[in-house]
Design a protein around this motif. Structure first.
Motif, PDB file in Angstrom:
ATOM      1  N   GLN A 278       0.656 -27.203 -20.499  1.00 51.97           N
ATOM      2  CA  GLN A 278       1.491 -27.201 -19.314  1.00 51.97           C
ATOM      3  C   GLN A 278       1.880 -25.743 -19.072  1.00 51.97           C
ATOM      4  OE1 GLN A 278       1.696 -30.040 -17.739  1.00 51.97           O
ATOM      5  NE2 GLN A 278       2.790 -29.092 -16.039  1.00 51.97           N
ATOM      6  N   PRO A 279       1.557 -25.175 -17.923  1.00 52.61           N
ATOM      7  CA  PRO A 279       1.833 -23.744 -17.745  1.00 52.61           C
ATOM      8  C   PRO A 279       3.335 -23.455 -17.725  1.00 52.61           C
ATOM      9  CG  PRO A 279       1.129 -24.741 -15.686  1.00 52.61           C
ATOM     10  CD  PRO A 279       0.947 -25.779 -16.734  1.00 52.61           C
ATOM     11  N   SER A 280       3.691 -22.291 -18.274  1.00 48.21           N
ATOM     12  CA  SER A 280       5.107 -21.897 -18.280  1.00 48.21           C
ATOM     13  C   SER A 280       5.387 -20.949 -17.104  1.00 48.21           C
ATOM     14  CB  SER A 280       5.452 -21.224 -19.612  1.00 48.21           C
ATOM     15  OG  SER A 280       4.572 -20.134 -19.810  1.00 48.21           O
ATOM     16  N   HIS A 281       4.392 -20.722 -16.293  1.00 49.01           N
ATOM     17  CA  HIS A 281       4.546 -19.822 -15.143  1.00 49.01           C
ATOM     18  C   HIS A 281       3.971 -20.502 -13.902  1.00 49.01           C
ATOM     19  CE1 HIS A 281       0.206 -19.159 -15.430  1.00 49.01           C
ATOM     20  NE2 HIS A 281       0.378 -19.027 -16.724  1.00 49.01           N
ATOM     21  N   TRP A 282       4.116 -19.845 -12.750  1.00 51.25           N
ATOM     22  CA  TRP A 282       3.496 -20.381 -11.534  1.00 51.25           C
ATOM     23  C   TRP A 282       1.982 -20.421 -11.761  1.00 51.25           C
ATOM     24  CZ3 TRP A 282      -0.416 -19.189  -8.319  1.00 51.25           C
ATOM     25  CH2 TRP A 282      -0.469 -19.828  -7.075  1.00 51.25           C
ATOM     26  N   SER A 283       1.363 -21.542 -11.436  1.00 50.79           N
ATOM     27  CA  SER A 283      -0.082 -21.632 -11.655  1.00 50.79           C
ATOM     28  C   SER A 283      -0.771 -22.277 -10.458  1.00 50.79           C
ATOM     29  CB  SER A 283      -0.363 -22.466 -12.905  1.00 50.79           C
ATOM     30  OG  SER A 283      -1.741 -22.746 -12.976  1.00 50.79           O
ATOM     31  N   ALA A 284      -1.932 -21.759 -10.126  1.00 50.51           N
ATOM     32  CA  ALA A 284      -2.718 -22.332  -9.022  1.00 50.51           C
ATOM     33  C   ALA A 284      -3.108 -23.771  -9.334  1.00 50.51           C
ATOM     34  CB  ALA A 284      -3.968 -21.488  -8.792  1.00 50.51           C
ATOM     35  N   THR A 285      -3.202 -24.065 -10.627  1.00 43.47           N
ATOM     36  CA  THR A 285      -3.623 -25.419 -11.012  1.00 43.47           C
ATOM     37  C   THR A 285      -2.598 -26.476 -10.613  1.00 43.47           C
ATOM     38  OG1 THR A 285      -2.584 -25.165 -13.168  1.00 43.47           O
ATOM     39  CG2 THR A 285      -4.938 -24.617 -13.021  1.00 43.47           C
ATOM     40  N   GLN A 286      -1.342 -26.059 -10.496  1.00 42.44           N
ATOM     41  CA  GLN A 286      -0.264 -27.030 -10.272  1.00 42.44           C
ATOM     42  C   GLN A 286       0.062 -27.239  -8.790  1.00 42.44           C
ATOM     43  OE1 GLN A 286       0.828 -28.665 -13.151  1.00 42.44           O
ATOM     44  NE2 GLN A 286      -0.959 -27.461 -13.799  1.00 42.44           N
ATOM     45  N   GLN A 287      -0.748 -26.702  -7.922  1.00 45.02           N
ATOM     46  CA  GLN A 287      -0.442 -26.776  -6.487  1.00 45.02           C
ATOM     47  C   GLN A 287      -0.890 -28.112  -5.885  1.00 45.02           C
ATOM     48  OE1 GLN A 287       1.543 -24.232  -5.384  1.00 45.02           O
ATOM     49  NE2 GLN A 287       1.314 -23.813  -7.562  1.00 45.02           N
ATOM     50  N   GLU A 288      -0.125 -29.152  -6.174  1.00 44.30           N
ATOM     51  CA  GLU A 288      -0.442 -30.451  -5.578  1.00 44.30           C
ATOM     52  C   GLU A 288       0.048 -30.478  -4.136  1.00 44.30           C
ATOM     53  OE1 GLU A 288       1.851 -33.686  -7.266  1.00 44.30           O
ATOM     54  OE2 GLU A 288       3.051 -32.194  -8.302  1.00 44.30           O
ATOM     55  N   TYR A 289      -0.573 -31.299  -3.328  1.00 41.08           N
ATOM     56  CA  TYR A 289      -0.158 -31.375  -1.930  1.00 41.08           C
ATOM     57  C   TYR A 289      -0.566 -32.709  -1.335  1.00 41.08           C
ATOM     58  CZ  TYR A 289      -5.059 -30.101  -1.266  1.00 41.08           C
ATOM     59  OH  TYR A 289      -6.422 -30.075  -1.331  1.00 41.08           O
ATOM     60  N   GLU A 290       0.018 -32.996  -0.209  1.00 39.37           N
ATOM     61  CA  GLU A 290      -0.323 -34.240   0.479  1.00 39.37           C
ATOM     62  C   GLU A 290      -0.815 -33.898   1.869  1.00 39.37           C
ATOM     63  OE1 GLU A 290       2.355 -37.430  -0.327  1.00 39.37           O
ATOM     64  OE2 GLU A 290       1.865 -38.404   1.575  1.00 39.37           O
ATOM     65  N   LYS A 291      -1.941 -34.434   2.210  1.00 42.70           N
ATOM     66  CA  LYS A 291      -2.501 -34.139   3.531  1.00 42.70           C
ATOM     67  C   LYS A 291      -3.181 -35.393   4.064  1.00 42.70           C
ATOM     68  CE  LYS A 291      -4.937 -30.427   5.844  1.00 42.70           C
ATOM     69  NZ  LYS A 291      -5.698 -29.199   5.704  1.00 42.70           N
ATOM     70  N   ALA A 292      -2.950 -35.676   5.308  1.00 39.02           N
ATOM     71  CA  ALA A 292      -3.511 -36.850   5.971  1.00 39.02           C
ATOM     72  C   ALA A 292      -3.285 -38.113   5.135  1.00 39.02           C
ATOM     73  CB  ALA A 292      -5.005 -36.643   6.239  1.00 39.02           C
ATOM     74  N   GLY A 293      -2.095 -38.196   4.550  1.00 33.28           N
ATOM     75  CA  GLY A 293      -1.730 -39.407   3.815  1.00 33.28           C
ATOM     76  C   GLY A 293      -2.331 -39.490   2.424  1.00 33.28           C
ATOM     77  N   ARG A 294      -3.099 -38.477   2.042  1.00 37.34           N
ATOM     78  CA  ARG A 294      -3.710 -38.518   0.704  1.00 37.34           C
ATOM     79  C   ARG A 294      -3.123 -37.412  -0.160  1.00 37.34           C
ATOM     80  NH1 ARG A 294     -10.021 -38.734   0.662  1.00 37.34           N
ATOM     81  NH2 ARG A 294      -9.541 -38.599  -1.554  1.00 37.34           N
ATOM     82  N   ARG A 295      -2.725 -37.813  -1.340  1.00 33.54           N
ATOM     83  CA  ARG A 295      -2.119 -36.837  -2.239  1.00 33.54           C
ATOM     84  C   ARG A 295      -3.184 -36.264  -3.164  1.00 33.54           C
ATOM     85  NH1 ARG A 295      -0.439 -37.576  -7.208  1.00 33.54           N
ATOM     86  NH2 ARG A 295       0.855 -35.953  -8.149  1.00 33.54           N
ATOM     87  N   THR A 296      -3.221 -34.952  -3.229  1.00 36.03           N
ATOM     88  CA  THR A 296      -4.145 -34.302  -4.165  1.00 36.03           C
ATOM     89  C   THR A 296      -3.340 -33.841  -5.366  1.00 36.03           C
ATOM     90  OG1 THR A 296      -5.493 -33.598  -2.314  1.00 36.03           O
ATOM     91  CG2 THR A 296      -5.884 -32.487  -4.409  1.00 36.03           C
TER      92      THR A 296
END
Lengths: 396, 171
Positions: A278-296
């Motif tokens: 689990q990263p202890s810093h800001w990580s690109a891997t953790q950038q979840e988002y929701e678009k058009a009703g679908r969560r990535t």
């Protein structure tokens, strides 16, 4: 219905290009990949095969994959998703030299099949092929990224991506730094458009990698700032400003996902070890988002280590001089001459001495441009640094 | 000498054993193959050719018809295959010119596949998908020998060099 190749870019939902090299095709469990290679082998070697490429071929492969349960379409219940997936996996096979667009049965595929049928684990072979993967090898060099209306490719790249990964890990190890998924995106896989540095050679990329590792060895770095800078570069390149905050998250997450997929193959064949954290810093891997009703969801954050096997293969790879057909083609005055030059290089690559009479001065000077320096031996000329070049892999 | 007999093709019994043996020979690690059949489906020949590019394998093909005495469509397919060979030679592997040969011989009636001059698969089957290989009642045999069949070399050279033979590729 199968998605046609010419239409696929129209259905992809991206805003311009991403941050990282697109090598997602390497992200698959090898056991599953064995089945895909097997399917492909069956399809191309079957004496009654009429159509080796095209939608029928994709459909047949899709049906086999779905029937086996390798691919479960999460979209509509048609073959579109599976066909796209198959095309991606064929890119994987092309990168490894197991498949060619023209359906020619490669020696690599024959050797692979012999190993499997002989009961040997083919991972050693795949590992060897993996280290020899060239970006962009002629079979996949038409692969394009979208940049507004403009189309570009990886044609300006002259790197072996897995060698670059191993190099980065060795340098990091020497510097006492542990590289993570974000670092891989920012160093090894970072995409440079043609106008930025042209061409991207292994030497130039190594310099970028070294610079990144040096900044890492100075202490913690602000990953978010680095990714923001990349985002701004893309905006400047496209002369646009993305108003939707999701775009940034999407690009970060996509890039991290590319790195994860890229690492899957390397790990499965034993080039690297990874530890998920689990990263202890800001990580690109953790950038979840929701678009058009679908969560990535977030993708995997890993720390990556070099294995002894990877280190050994890197040392071997360092002794080879990779040559791209596109380069020698641009040197030659005709197709015939290009093939002649390629034939000499292929012989030198196979440690086959070339007699004096077959290596005129004009040819020698062309070889020198390609950094191939012939040295005399008893039987003929050999290369000082053995080229890495195979006819079946390097010819379009 | 090892003989496998009978090799049966029967549409009723859904057997196409000849095709299976042919496939196995084509998939084997051969160095030289001779394929002789009066009638062929061109895609089968193309599939054999695809195994002989970018390596040192030799392939000899003999068919009864090439440039004449066949329908326009068949002639078109054969011409396309010959053109593909020329294209491969021009853009990919010039060495196929010395390794792949395609003859027509109007008097050829034998149907056989020779692999490395030690294994011979022969029978009544033409190399056509819906005819000899899967659609007709046909009979064949596979003979494997520890040593090369010298007489077969003479037989093949007669077929390829006789007065009725014509080389389609290389031209």
């Amino acid at each position: 219905m199968i998605a046609k190749r010419r239409d696929r870019h129209q259905v992809r939902d991206v805003s311009g290009r991403g941050f990282a090299l697109h090598l997602r095709c390497f992200g698959v469990a090898l056991t599953k990949m064995y089945s895909w290679i097997d399917d492909h082998r069956d399809a191309v070697t079957n004496l009654l095969t009429r159509e080796l490429h095209g939608e029928e071929f994709d459909a047949r492969m899709s049906v086999a994959g779905i029937a086996r349960g390798d691919y479960r379409p999460d979209r509509a219940l048609d073959l579109t998703g599976a066909a796209a997936y198959i095309r991606e996996k064929r890119v994987f096979m092309k990168y490894l030299g197991l498949a060619r667009a023209d359906g020619i049965v490669t020696q690599r595929m024959i050797r692979y099949v012999q190993q499997v049928e002989g009961g040997t684990n083919p991972n050693e072979l795949l590992r060897q092929y993996g280290v020899e993967v060239k970006l962009a090898c002629p079979q996949v060099r038409t692969y394009r990224y979208r940049s507004g209306q403009k189309q570009a490719s990886y044609a300006h790249y002259r790197i072996r991506p897995y060698v670059m990964l191993l190099y980065a890990l060795r340098q990091a190890k020497d510097a006492g730094v542990i590289l993570n998924t974000d670092d891989i995106v920012l160093s090894v896989l970072r995409f440079y458009p043609p106008q930025k540095i042209d061409p991207i050679t292994e030497a130039s990329l190594k310099a970028q990698i070294d610079a990144h590792i040096q900044s890492r060895s100075g202490g913690a770095i602000d990953y978010e700032a680095h990714f923001r800078a990349l985002h701004q570069e893309v905006e400047a390149e496209l002369a646009t400003e993305f108003s939707d905050p999701i775009t940034f998250k999407q690009k970060c997450r996509n890039a991290a996902n590319e790195a994860w997929c890229f690492l899957i193959f390397a790990e499965k064949v034993g080039l690297v070890d990874t530890v998920a954290r689990q990263p202890s810093h800001w990580s690109a891997t953790q950038q979840e988002y929701e678009k058009a009703g679908r969560r990535t969801p977030p993708t995997k954050y890993q720390e990556v280590y070099l294995t002894p096997i990877g280190e050994r293969l890197l040392a071997e790879a360092d002794t080879r001089n990779p040559v791209w057909f596109a380069d020698l083609q641009s040197l030659a005055e005709s197709q015939h001459e290009a093939l002649e030059l390629a034939s000499i290089i292929a012989r030198l690559a196979a440690h086959e001495p070339v007699p004096d009479a077959e290596l005129p001065q004009a040819m020698c000077s062309r070889l020198t441009v390609l950094s191939i320096h012939p040295i005399p031996s008893k039987e003929g000329w050999l290369a000082e640094r053995t080229p890495l070049f195979h006819f079946e892999y390097d010819l379009p | 000498m090892q003989i496998t007999f009978p090799i049966i093709t029967s549409p009723e019994a859904e057997r196409s054993d000849f095709l299976e043996y042919f496939q196995a020979l084509a998939d084997s690690d051969f160095q030289e193959m001779v394929a002789i059949s009066p009638f062929v489906d061109v895609f089968i020949i193309e599939n054999l050719v695809r195994r002989c590019v970018f390596n040192s394998r030799r392939l000899t093909i003999v068919t009864r018809y090439g440039g004449h005495s066949i329908t326009n469509r068949q002639r078109q397919y054969i011409n396309e295959a010959i053109n593909e060979l020329r294209e491969i030679e021009r853009t990919k592997d010039p060495s196929i010119r010395n390794r792949i040969v395609w003859y027509e011989n109007r008097r050829v009636h034998a149907k056989l596949v020779i692999v490395d001059w030690r294994r011979v698969l022969f029978g009544s089957q033409n190399f056509t998908q819906y005819g000899g290989l899967t659609g007709n009642y046909e009979l064949g045999a596979l003979i494997e020998n520890g040593e090369e069949f010298e007489e077969l070399r003479t037989f093949v050279s007669q077929i390829t060099a006789g007065g009725t033979a014509r080389c389609l590729y290389p031209d």
